[in-house]
Enzyme design. Sequence first.
Site, PDB file in Angstrom:
ATOM      1  N   ASN A   6      24.280  -6.423  28.617  1.00 36.02           N
ATOM      2  CA  ASN A   6      22.962  -6.961  28.987  1.00 36.02           C
ATOM      3  C   ASN A   6      22.866  -7.372  30.454  1.00 36.02           C
ATOM      4  OD1 ASN A   6      24.548  -9.213  28.993  1.00 36.02           O
ATOM      5  ND2 ASN A   6      23.205 -10.474  27.725  1.00 36.02           N
ATOM      6  N   LYS A  28      22.930  -6.770  34.651  1.00 33.45           N
ATOM      7  CA  LYS A  28      22.385  -5.753  35.547  1.00 33.45           C
ATOM      8  C   LYS A  28      23.489  -4.927  36.194  1.00 33.45           C
ATOM      9  CE  LYS A  28      20.005  -5.643  39.993  1.00 33.45           C
ATOM     10  NZ  LYS A  28      19.547  -4.261  39.874  1.00 33.45           N
ATOM     11  N   THR A  82      22.720   1.472  38.325  1.00 33.22           N
ATOM     12  CA  THR A  82      23.186   1.567  39.714  1.00 33.22           C
ATOM     13  C   THR A  82      24.656   1.984  39.783  1.00 33.22           C
ATOM     14  OG1 THR A  82      23.320  -0.842  39.684  1.00 33.22           O
ATOM     15  CG2 THR A  82      21.486   0.112  40.879  1.00 33.22           C
ATOM     16  N   ARG A 118      29.289   9.388  44.791  1.00 35.62           N
ATOM     17  CA  ARG A 118      30.710   9.614  45.059  1.00 35.62           C
ATOM     18  C   ARG A 118      31.102  11.057  44.724  1.00 35.62           C
ATOM     19  NH1 ARG A 118      34.648   5.174  42.774  1.00 35.62           N
ATOM     20  NH2 ARG A 118      34.203   4.212  44.772  1.00 35.62           N
ATOM     21  N   PHE A 131       7.385   7.318  26.823  1.00 34.26           N
ATOM     22  CA  PHE A 131       7.892   6.439  25.770  1.00 34.26           C
ATOM     23  C   PHE A 131       7.065   5.159  25.667  1.00 34.26           C
ATOM     24  CE2 PHE A 131      11.730   8.967  26.221  1.00 34.26           C
ATOM     25  CZ  PHE A 131      12.158   9.058  24.903  1.00 34.26           C
ATOM     26  N   TRP A 163       7.608   2.792  22.739  1.00 34.97           N
ATOM     27  CA  TRP A 163       8.344   1.796  21.953  1.00 34.97           C
ATOM     28  C   TRP A 163       7.420   1.045  21.016  1.00 34.97           C
ATOM     29  CZ3 TRP A 163      13.081   3.157  22.548  1.00 34.97           C
ATOM     30  CH2 TRP A 163      13.487   3.680  23.778  1.00 34.97           C
ATOM     31  N   GLU A 192      20.108   5.644  30.412  1.00 38.77           N
ATOM     32  CA  GLU A 192      19.384   4.959  29.316  1.00 38.77           C
ATOM     33  C   GLU A 192      19.464   5.685  27.975  1.00 38.77           C
ATOM     34  OE1 GLU A 192      18.778   2.089  30.198  1.00 38.77           O
ATOM     35  OE2 GLU A 192      18.280   2.166  32.312  1.00 38.77           O
TER      36      GLU A 192
HETATM   37  P1  ATP Z   1      20.054  -1.502  37.344  1.00 43.71           P
HETATM   38  O1  ATP Z   1      19.070  -0.355  37.194  1.00 43.71           O
HETATM   39  O2  ATP Z   1      19.554  -2.502  38.302  1.00 43.71           O
HETATM   40  O3  ATP Z   1      21.455  -1.045  37.588  1.00 43.71           O
HETATM   41  P2  ATP Z   1      20.549  -1.830  34.537  1.00 43.71           P
HETATM   42  O4  ATP Z   1      20.510  -0.345  34.427  1.00 43.71           O
HETATM   43  O5  ATP Z   1      21.862  -2.488  34.238  1.00 43.71           O
HETATM   44  O6  ATP Z   1      20.063  -2.288  35.963  1.00 43.71           O
HETATM   45  P3  ATP Z   1      18.541  -2.000  32.455  1.00 43.71           P
HETATM   46  O7  ATP Z   1      19.072  -2.404  31.141  1.00 43.71           O
HETATM   47  O8  ATP Z   1      18.234  -0.565  32.696  1.00 43.71           O
HETATM   48  O9  ATP Z   1      19.490  -2.539  33.623  1.00 43.71           O
HETATM   49  O10 ATP Z   1      17.290  -2.924  32.739  1.00 43.71           O
HETATM   50  C1  ATP Z   1      16.335  -2.683  33.737  1.00 43.71           C
HETATM   51  C2  ATP Z   1      16.064  -3.901  34.583  1.00 43.71           C
HETATM   52  O11 ATP Z   1      16.004  -5.101  33.833  1.00 43.71           O
HETATM   53  C3  ATP Z   1      17.118  -4.169  35.665  1.00 43.71           C
HETATM   54  O12 ATP Z   1      16.595  -3.831  36.910  1.00 43.71           O
HETATM   55  C4  ATP Z   1      17.440  -5.650  35.584  1.00 43.71           C
HETATM   56  O13 ATP Z   1      17.388  -6.332  36.829  1.00 43.71           O
HETATM   57  C5  ATP Z   1      16.402  -6.183  34.660  1.00 43.71           C
HETATM   58  N1  ATP Z   1      16.975  -7.313  33.916  1.00 43.71           N
HETATM   59  C6  ATP Z   1      18.223  -7.443  33.468  1.00 43.71           C
HETATM   60  N2  ATP Z   1      18.414  -8.654  32.879  1.00 43.71           N
HETATM   61  C7  ATP Z   1      17.239  -9.303  32.973  1.00 43.71           C
HETATM   62  C8  ATP Z   1      16.760 -10.602  32.586  1.00 43.71           C
HETATM   63  N3  ATP Z   1      17.534 -11.490  31.956  1.00 43.71           N
HETATM   64  N4  ATP Z   1      15.471 -10.901  32.859  1.00 43.71           N
HETATM   65  C9  ATP Z   1      14.664 -10.027  33.466  1.00 43.71           C
HETATM   66  N5  ATP Z   1      15.047  -8.805  33.882  1.00 43.71           N
HETATM   67  C10 ATP Z   1      16.314  -8.444  33.630  1.00 43.71           C
HETATM   68 MG    MG Z   2      19.317   1.009  33.544  1.00 40.56          MG
END
Ligand code: ATP
Ligand code: MG
Length: 173
Positions: free
Chosen positions: A12, A14, A18, A26, A67, A69, A104
């Site tokens: 969960n 972030k 990225t 790379r 999508f 949901w 995703e």
């Molecule tokens: P990133 O794309 O920044 O690498 P991620 O792929 O790990 O993030 P996802 O699960 O795809 O994250 O979620 C998309 C976005 O949700 C991310 O940009 C992240 O900053 C945001 N996010 C993560 N945790 C929280 C939170 N607790 N509250 C609000 N937004 C959040």
């Molecule tokens: Mg993501």
Amino acid sequence: MSKGLLIVFTGNGKGKTTAALGMAVRAAGHSMRTLILQFIKGAWNYGELEALKRFGEIEIRPLGTGFTWKKENLDEDRRLAGVGWKLAAEVIERGDYDIVVLDELNLVLAYGLLPVAEVLDTLGRRSQSLHVVITGRSAPEELLAAADLVTEMREVKHPYREQSIRAQKGIEF
Ligand code: ATP
Ligand code: MG
């Protein structure tokens, strides 16, 4: 020895997408043929799309902008997931790339929009040198079991939770 790895970024916190983008950059630096398929694309104007277009070495294709949901649209979401997966499976089976990122895909699997067994079957039949990177929260246990490398991002602090700071360009999109 080189062995194509099945790599999963989940959890969960972030950094999953990225991290996958960083790995793609790379690999591209070694002239590896690199493809990123994005299974769920939000409404944001993601910087990586423009950056990779300018860079010109990494192919990135957003799938499934539609999508929703929503319960009442489950059939349509399932159809979009199927169309996206068909493309991914073709690319994996053809072996045109050295590294394929399925961004995703975990969420699509967690929501039951695609059968996990079908995905694992295709991944199991891929060329032995192909690296596959799968991102997203809630990766199914069967995928974790099949993977060679799993990293779980854990949220310690997030600026939205602590400070109500919304998504910012360059950081979230
Ligand atoms: P990133 O794309 O920044 O690498 P991620 O792929 O790990 O993030 P996802 O699960 O795809 O994250 O979620 C998309 C976005 O949700 C991310 O940009 C992240 O900053 C945001 N996010 C993560 N945790 C929280 C939170 N607790 N509250 C609000 N937004 C959040
Ligand atoms: Mg993501």
